[in-house]
Scaffold this active site. Structure first.
Site, mmCIF file in Angstrom:
data_model
loop_
_atom_site.group_PDB
_atom_site.id
_atom_site.type_symbol
_atom_site.label_atom_id
_atom_site.label_comp_id
_atom_site.label_asym_id
_atom_site.label_seq_id
_atom_site.Cartn_x
_atom_site.Cartn_y
_atom_site.Cartn_z
ATOM 1 N N ASN A 28 47.151 36.147 43.648
ATOM 2 C CA ASN A 28 47.969 35.258 42.813
ATOM 3 C C ASN A 28 48.241 35.989 41.485
ATOM 4 O OD1 ASN A 28 47.932 32.253 40.982
ATOM 5 N ND2 ASN A 28 49.411 32.747 42.539
ATOM 6 N N LEU A 29 48.796 37.168 41.637
ATOM 7 C CA LEU A 29 48.855 38.117 40.523
ATOM 8 C C LEU A 29 49.791 37.660 39.416
ATOM 9 C CD1 LEU A 29 48.923 41.430 42.597
ATOM 10 C CD2 LEU A 29 46.941 40.214 41.647
ATOM 11 N N HIS A 30 49.391 37.990 38.186
ATOM 12 C CA HIS A 30 50.184 37.664 36.997
ATOM 13 C C HIS A 30 50.134 38.859 36.043
ATOM 14 C CE1 HIS A 30 46.268 37.021 35.217
ATOM 15 N NE2 HIS A 30 45.999 36.023 36.060
ATOM 16 N N HIS A 33 46.795 40.718 35.445
ATOM 17 C CA HIS A 33 46.427 41.701 36.471
ATOM 18 C C HIS A 33 47.277 42.967 36.320
ATOM 19 C CE1 HIS A 33 45.458 37.816 38.720
ATOM 20 N NE2 HIS A 33 44.310 38.433 38.718
ATOM 21 N N GLY A 143 39.062 42.762 33.340
ATOM 22 C CA GLY A 143 39.594 42.095 32.150
ATOM 23 C C GLY A 143 38.489 41.546 31.259
ATOM 24 N N LYS A 145 38.866 38.952 29.823
ATOM 25 C CA LYS A 145 38.959 37.502 30.079
ATOM 26 C C LYS A 145 37.642 36.999 30.687
ATOM 27 C CE LYS A 145 41.012 33.597 31.787
ATOM 28 N NZ LYS A 145 40.333 33.369 33.009
ATOM 29 N N SER A 181 45.797 33.014 33.905
ATOM 30 C CA SER A 181 44.770 32.850 34.934
ATOM 31 C C SER A 181 45.428 32.263 36.173
ATOM 32 C CB SER A 181 43.689 31.893 34.427
ATOM 33 O OG SER A 181 42.913 31.424 35.509
ATOM 34 N N SER A 182 44.943 32.681 37.337
ATOM 35 C CA SER A 182 45.501 32.146 38.585
ATOM 36 C C SER A 182 45.327 30.632 38.646
ATOM 37 C CB SER A 182 44.803 32.796 39.775
ATOM 38 O OG SER A 182 44.911 34.192 39.656
HETATM 39 P P1 AMP Z 1 40.802 37.570 39.275
HETATM 40 O O1 AMP Z 1 41.910 37.820 40.228
HETATM 41 O O2 AMP Z 1 40.922 36.284 38.505
HETATM 42 O O3 AMP Z 1 39.435 37.759 39.891
HETATM 43 O O4 AMP Z 1 40.919 38.689 38.162
HETATM 44 C C1 AMP Z 1 40.953 40.057 38.502
HETATM 45 C C2 AMP Z 1 40.779 40.864 37.253
HETATM 46 O O5 AMP Z 1 41.848 40.570 36.343
HETATM 47 C C3 AMP Z 1 39.469 40.546 36.510
HETATM 48 O O6 AMP Z 1 38.910 41.750 36.007
HETATM 49 C C4 AMP Z 1 39.928 39.650 35.397
HETATM 50 O O7 AMP Z 1 39.084 39.679 34.257
HETATM 51 C C5 AMP Z 1 41.303 40.225 35.086
HETATM 52 N N1 AMP Z 1 42.144 39.229 34.424
HETATM 53 C C6 AMP Z 1 42.416 37.967 34.861
HETATM 54 N N2 AMP Z 1 43.186 37.319 33.955
HETATM 55 C C7 AMP Z 1 43.400 38.176 32.934
HETATM 56 C C8 AMP Z 1 44.107 38.097 31.683
HETATM 57 N N3 AMP Z 1 44.748 36.999 31.312
HETATM 58 N N4 AMP Z 1 44.109 39.179 30.891
HETATM 59 C C9 AMP Z 1 43.446 40.324 31.250
HETATM 60 N N5 AMP Z 1 42.763 40.463 32.395
HETATM 61 C C10 AMP Z 1 42.731 39.409 33.226
#
Ligand code: AMP
Length: 254
Positions: A28-30, A33, A143, A145, A181-182
């Site tokens: 659910n990339l943004h 990511h 991140g 985050k 955030s996803s």
């Molecule tokens: P996730 O897919 O939520 O597990 O996140 C994958 C990676 O992306 C993790 O290292 C998160 O900390 C990072 N990440 C998620 N949201 C953000 C954001 N808004 N800014 C920077 N890094 C992020």
């Protein structure tokens, strides 16, 4: 051209002359990511992104089931970004051991997120270890985050002498200050408006207790607001959606 890979063979064949940067995600990339991808692309010859919604790090099976899955859109974004490999392991393959082998950290992982989400960090560290062993990158990008996660991954890499550099990347925020955030995609417009108070209060420079009271007055359920590692970290609920965030503290003015 984005190459899709489902097991580790392709990565073992990557030439040793090429530096590999790795960005593990749950999809659910943004733009958050993609900022990790951009940093990896700037620092490495080859960038690998993984998408795996890791069941062992979810506390509630309903949260796991509701987690947004948007693989086709994700592939498109990664191809546009110029990422080289998308690693899509299956649950059966990655957890062929039935999660009978796991990584546990016994100090840092017991507070804040760890206290609110028992077992979460075991699942996270275990999957990160498995993914790192598959991809064998020189650098891996996480991140800020998920600040406690970043510290734990760095700690694991040091403790187990993993030949990888763990890099922390700044939080990417939307215009209303909410960290991307996803889980944000599940917020209704009204919930979103309320959610935006959370980062703004964290950035207010007020004391943790004052911020907690202000959030509670706005009817957030607060899991914690805590000052640690020169950051102000928080976790709150907007109805059934849990948000986490953190900012440097004290805030640098200017
Ligand atoms: P996730 O897919 O939520 O597990 O996140 C994958 C990676 O992306 C993790 O290292 C998160 O900390 C990072 N990440 C998620 N949201 C953000 C954001 N808004 N800014 C920077 N890094 C992020």
């Amino acid at each position: 051209m984005l190459k899709i890979v489902t097991d580790r063979d392709a990565f073992l064949r990557l030439t040793s002359q090429q530096s590999v940067g790795f960005v593990p995600t749950m999809g659910n990339l943004h733009a958050g990511h993609l900022s990790l991808c951009a940093q990896s692309q700037a620092e490495n010859d080859v960038t690998v992104v993984s998408i795996f919604v890791n069941p062992t790090q979810f506390n509630e099976s309903s949260d796991f089931e509701k987690y947004p899955r948007t693989l086709e859109a994700d592939k498109k974004l990664l191809a546009e970004q110029g990422v080289d490999y998308l690693f899509l392991p299956t649950r059966e393959w990655l957890y062929a051991d039935g999660y009978e082998i796991k990584i546990t950290e016994n100090a840092l992982s017991t507070e804040l997120e760890g206290e609110c989400r028992p077992g979460h960090f075991d699942g996270m560290l275990t999957v990160v270890m498995k993914l790192l062993q598959c991809v064998q990158p020189q650098r891996a990008y996480f991140g800020e985050k998920d600040y406690q996660q970043l510290l734990l991954v760095k700690k694991m890499a040091a403790a187990l002498f993993l030949p990888v550099e763990i890099k922390g990347c700044a939080i990417v925020r939307a215009e209303d200050s909410l960290a991307l955030s996803s889980r944000n995609s599940r917020l209704t417009p009204m919930q979103r408006e309320k959610a935006a108070h959370f980062p703004r209060l964290l950035m207010s420079g007020e004391a943790p207790e004052t911020i907690r009271e202000a959030l509670e007055a706005l009817h957030f359920k607060v899991d914690y607001i805590a000052l640690k590692w020169q950051r102000l970290l928080g976790a709150v609920w907007v109805d059934d959606i849990r948000l986490i965030d953190n900012v440097p503290y004290p805030m640098t003015k200017g």
